[in-house]
Scaffold this active site. Structure first.
Site, mmCIF file in Angstrom:
data_model
loop_
_atom_site.group_PDB
_atom_site.id
_atom_site.type_symbol
_atom_site.label_atom_id
_atom_site.label_comp_id
_atom_site.label_asym_id
_atom_site.label_seq_id
_atom_site.Cartn_x
_atom_site.Cartn_y
_atom_site.Cartn_z
ATOM 1 N N SER A 305 0.860 -1.172 0.000
ATOM 2 C CA SER A 305 0.000 0.000 0.000
ATOM 3 C C SER A 305 0.898 1.224 0.000
ATOM 4 C CB SER A 305 -0.931 0.047 1.222
ATOM 5 O OG SER A 305 -1.972 -0.881 1.119
ATOM 6 N N ASN A 306 0.413 2.295 -0.577
ATOM 7 C CA ASN A 306 1.169 3.541 -0.604
ATOM 8 C C ASN A 306 0.301 4.688 -0.113
ATOM 9 O OD1 ASN A 306 3.268 2.197 -2.118
ATOM 10 N ND2 ASN A 306 2.121 2.607 -3.991
#
Length: 845
Positions: A305-306
């Protein structure tokens, strides 16, 4: 068009798919799947009666099916949201709650018994029931769940009246029961499990049994061997230990309830009794067989995830900007249902989760937020001491104690009803007795008022209110990224970080009392950052703190990402002043493999002066021209990716073979591959700083160094690619070996999307994990660009559509935008243009 698509769906269903049997008599007109065709029709302007509303509610749909809901109160707002989720996602809602309740076999038959047994053992239903019992009916969360439940049941009631059930119910003859608030909390638990429950100690137990304790910790250390970039660099504070409430899935509290204040950490005590590594390894093998048989959407697998934020001189205009890019298994329908909500109390827009009221990721008039997984260790396994002389008991704190037993009945479609007994110890449920009686203490089983927190975040007006709300968020442990119209940015790690009295919790611990979980890291000491001097913060599942952080939060293996995405994000953010929303979008779609930029110069140095054949030289020439991007039509990506995996195999596989590591028990995390972050980190660090590391010399083989292993791996990679892709390395493009797929929740290939040639790998910002046919990656892309207090432009997209009905034009609506790296405006309710599709929901009988 709906009729044509429905006809094609009928043809595809004729042989049976997933939980749906061959159609047989369901093909009779006027019955079965024919009755679900109405669900493919798009809404039109009309007035609908909804029992329980206090006042009329308007629902205006845009051309993509995104609704704007305007109500006079939160009660009516969330009832309308429940109605919308049910109207467009009822099969998804039912499948998700069945997964958490252990009732999939009632729909799917014996194939889902393994899942049902596991979830009933883990206790997702028990936790949800305890959370609802602890929710005051008149609290915001209690009222929201009650109202949401009325909305879902309004649609179920309509279907019972008109018989137009979604196909999965008509074909199986199993119809959904009424919705309850517990069902919403069960779905919350399913998502928590998929993000927070890990099998790390089981894999460690197997490695210790095969590779030995010393080599296991050398190669899978607590702190990664490579250099990484934490978002919270310190200074840190040791604030002792915060108490935990009772674990409702245990025979008693892990820690006695206490005042909500931090206590000094207790001094370690001398343990009694020695662990049985062989028995623990046997138990681990048995448990991994079960866990890996579960659907991918039910377990935590890949750390992708970013989210990043920037302000001041880093942003054009000097205010603040946020990018959110949470990665999950991509499915049709998606986890997400986009919605804009407006009432005198709530005004938010973004991604809602089917099954829950409110907006989980998005913005309101004042703030914006997104999420990444904290990746800390939230699961601790205990080896319980039992004896034939004390049946049904376990030894804890110097005494024998009876296990508490809970019993369940599991209906099985097409099979015999199954009866399951679950035993509980003070640590948690017993999940196997093979080799060693093993129980599990999981933070997801400690009740968490997540919905109350979420509703408070939806209403928050500034960072202080946002952070105050998150102090009560407990599971799953997440990094909440933040930006507001006042130009402020931050990231807060919210959730339980469990602490044990003694021992190494990355291995199974003895359950005799000396190693118990004694509390959690106090909220004020968890990783956090706010308005840093460099004006950027990035969280991409990397270890959020440096090695001098005073608390244990997890290891390098199967916990934290290896830092390549975070390094690339920081590299971009710190080299681009005055960034615009377009720059953030460019970064979200970035396909640069950061590790390739680090390693390839060393590979070229190792190959310099080496006699290469013509094909090897051509492959090296391709790498010389390659820009380290994993783009579909660019040559170079397959050479790099194959080389790196062969480099790993050349280095580590001989040790695996000698130790007879049972990789078949967990092919993701026991097999030598780039999916093992610790091995990637080791090999990177050794290549750069320790090329003579003894690991490069195979057991019993001649002395070898990193350049020797690199040359062997390069030759092997060229040979493999020549066989698979032909003799010309210039034609070895990434799209020839790599695809993406968005599968259907029914497991019917024809109802999904892809596989199609695609960009990215597990380390690119635009991540593609889950193998060479990726089914895991960006599940929601969002950028919010603040112009000032109360003023922002925003855009978002997710890989799916608002409707779960394959015959609906809104089934795959957003996939072309997502695939091409484009987004659509994310509007507040007040900014929505006029719609030609408006429902007026009015109070009904």
């Amino acid at each position: 068009m709906a009729a044509v698509v429905s006809g094609l769906v009928l043809a595809l269903l004729a042989l049976g798919i997933g939980p749906v049997p061959a159609l047989g008599t369901a093909l009779v007109p006027g019955a079965g799947v024919w009755d679900s065709a109405a669900g493919a029709e798009l809404p039109h302007t009309e007035t609908l009666d909804l029992a329980g509303l206090k006042a009329p509610v308007t629902v205006a749909f845009d051309d993509n099916g995104v609704p704007t809901v305007k109500a006079g109160s939160d009660d009516d707002l969330f009832q309308a949201q429940g109605y919308l989720h049910a109207r467009f996602r009822l099969a998804q809602l039912d499948l998700e709650r069945r997964a958490g309740r252990g009732r999939l076999a009632e729909l799917n038959g014996p194939a889902s018994l393994e899942s049902d047994r596991f979830e009933l053992q883990m206790g997702l239903l028990r936790t949800a029931e305890a959370e609802w019992a602890a929710t005051p009916p008149d609290s915001p969360a209690g009222r929201a769940l009650t109202s949401y439940t009325r909305g879902v049941n309004a649609w179920i009631s309509e279907l019972r009246h008109n018989g137009q059930w979604p196909a999965i119910f008509s074909l199986t003859g199993v119809h959904p029961a009424d919705w309850t608030p517990v069902d919403s909390l069960v779905i919350q638990e399913v998502l928590t499990q998929s993000m927070d429950f890990t099998s790390t100690p089981l894999d460690y137990a197997i490695f210790r049994d095969s590779l030995g304790a010393q080599r296991t910790m050398d190669w899978f250390p607590v702190h990664a061997a490579n250099d990484q970039r934490p978002y919270d660099p310190g200074p840190y504070r040791d604030l002792g230990t915060a108490p935990l409430p009772a674990n409702v899935n245990s025979a008693g509290p892990d820690v006695p309830a206490a005042a909500n204040r931090s206590q000094p950490r207790p001094a370690p005590v001398a343990p009694t009794g020695a662990p049985d590594p062989a028995g623990e390894a046997t138990a681990a093998r048995t448990l991994l067989d079960t866990i890996r048989a579960l659907p991918a959407t039910q377990m935590h697998t890949f750390p992708d995830s970013n989210a990043w934020v920037a302000n001041g001189p880093a942003v054009a205009g000097g205010n603040a900007m946020l990018a959110g890019d949470p990665h999950l298994p991509t499915t049709l329908p998606s986890y997400w249902y986009q919605i804009a909500l407006s009432s005198p109390e709530t005004n938010a827009t973004g991604a809602s989760m089917a099954g829950m009221p409110g907006v989980l990721i998005g913005r309101n008039a004042d703030i914006s937020w997104s999420l990444t997984d904290a990746q800390n260790q939230s699961t601790v396994f205990y080896s319980e001491r039992t004896s034939p002389d004390h049946p049904g008991q376990y030894f804890w704190n110097n005494a024998w104690h009876p296990m508490q037993r809970v019993e369940y009945t599991i209906p099985v479609r097409g099979g015999d009803t199954e009866h399951l007994a679950v035993d509980l110890t003070v640590h948690g449920p017993v999940i196997t007795r093979a080799g060693q009686t093993t129980s599990v203490s999981w933070m997801g089983n400690v009740p968490s008022p997540d919905l109350a927190v979420l509703l408070a975040v939806d209403k928050a007006r500034n960072y202080q209110e946002f952070r105050t709300a998150l102090a009560d968020w407990h599971a799953p442990t997440l990094n909440f990224a933040y930006a507001d119209g006042g130009g402020n940015i931050g990231v807060v790690a919210a959730g339980y970080f469990p602490l044990t009295k003694a021992g190494d919790p990355w291995f199974p611990l003895p359950g005799t009392g000396e190693y118990d979980v004694v509390g959690a890291i106090p909220f004020d000491a968890t990783p956090q950052a706010y308005n840093p001097p460099n004006h950027v913060i990035a969280t991409a599942n990397q270890r959020p703190v440096s090695a001098d952080y005073p608390y244990y939060i997890g290891t390098s293996f199967n916990a934290f990402d290896n830092g390549y995405r975070a390094a690339r994000i920081y590299q971009f953010l710190e080299s681009h002043p005055a960034m615009t929303a377009a720059d953030f979008t460019t970064l979200q779609n970035d396909t640069t493999d950061y590790l390739a930029t680090v390693i390839l110069p060393h590979l070229k140095e190792a190959l310099a002066g080496t006699k290469l054949d013509a094909r090897q030289q051509a492959a090296l020439d391709v790498l010389d021209r390659w820009d380290s991007t994993m783009r579909p039509s660019v040559a170079g990506g397959p050479i790099w990716w194959t080389f790196w995996n062969d480099y790993l195999e050349t280095t580590f596989q001989p040790w695996w073979d000698q130790a007879k590591v049972p990789v078949e028990k967990d092919r993701w995390y026991l097999k030598v591959s780039s999916a093992l972050p610790s091995l990637d980190e080791d090999l990177e660090a050794w290549t750069l700083h320790d090329p003579a590391n003894p690991a490069f010399t195979s057991p019993g083989g001649p002395t070898r160094t990193a350049p020797d292993a690199m040359r062997t791996a390069f030759a092997q990679a060229v040979s493999e690619l020549s066989q698979d892709l032909g003799s010309d390395p210039a034609t070895w493009t990434w799209d020839r070996v790599h695809t993406r797929q968005v599968p259907s929740l029914t497991d019917a290939d024809a109802l999904g999307y892809g596989p199609v040639p695609a960009e990215g790998d597990r380390w690119t910002v635009n991540a593609a994990d889950g193998g060479m046919n990726s089914t895991f990656g960006p599940s929601w892309r969002m950028v919010v660009d603040w112009k000032g207090p109360g003023s922002a432009t925003a855009q978002a997209v997710y890989p799916g559509g608002q409707s779960e009905n394959p015959a609906s034009p809104w089934y795959r609506t957003f996939i072309p935008y997502w695939r091409d790296g484009r987004s659509l405006p994310l509007l507040m309710a007040a900014d929505q243009p006029a719609s030609t599709k408006v429902w007026t929901l009015r109070p009904g009988a």
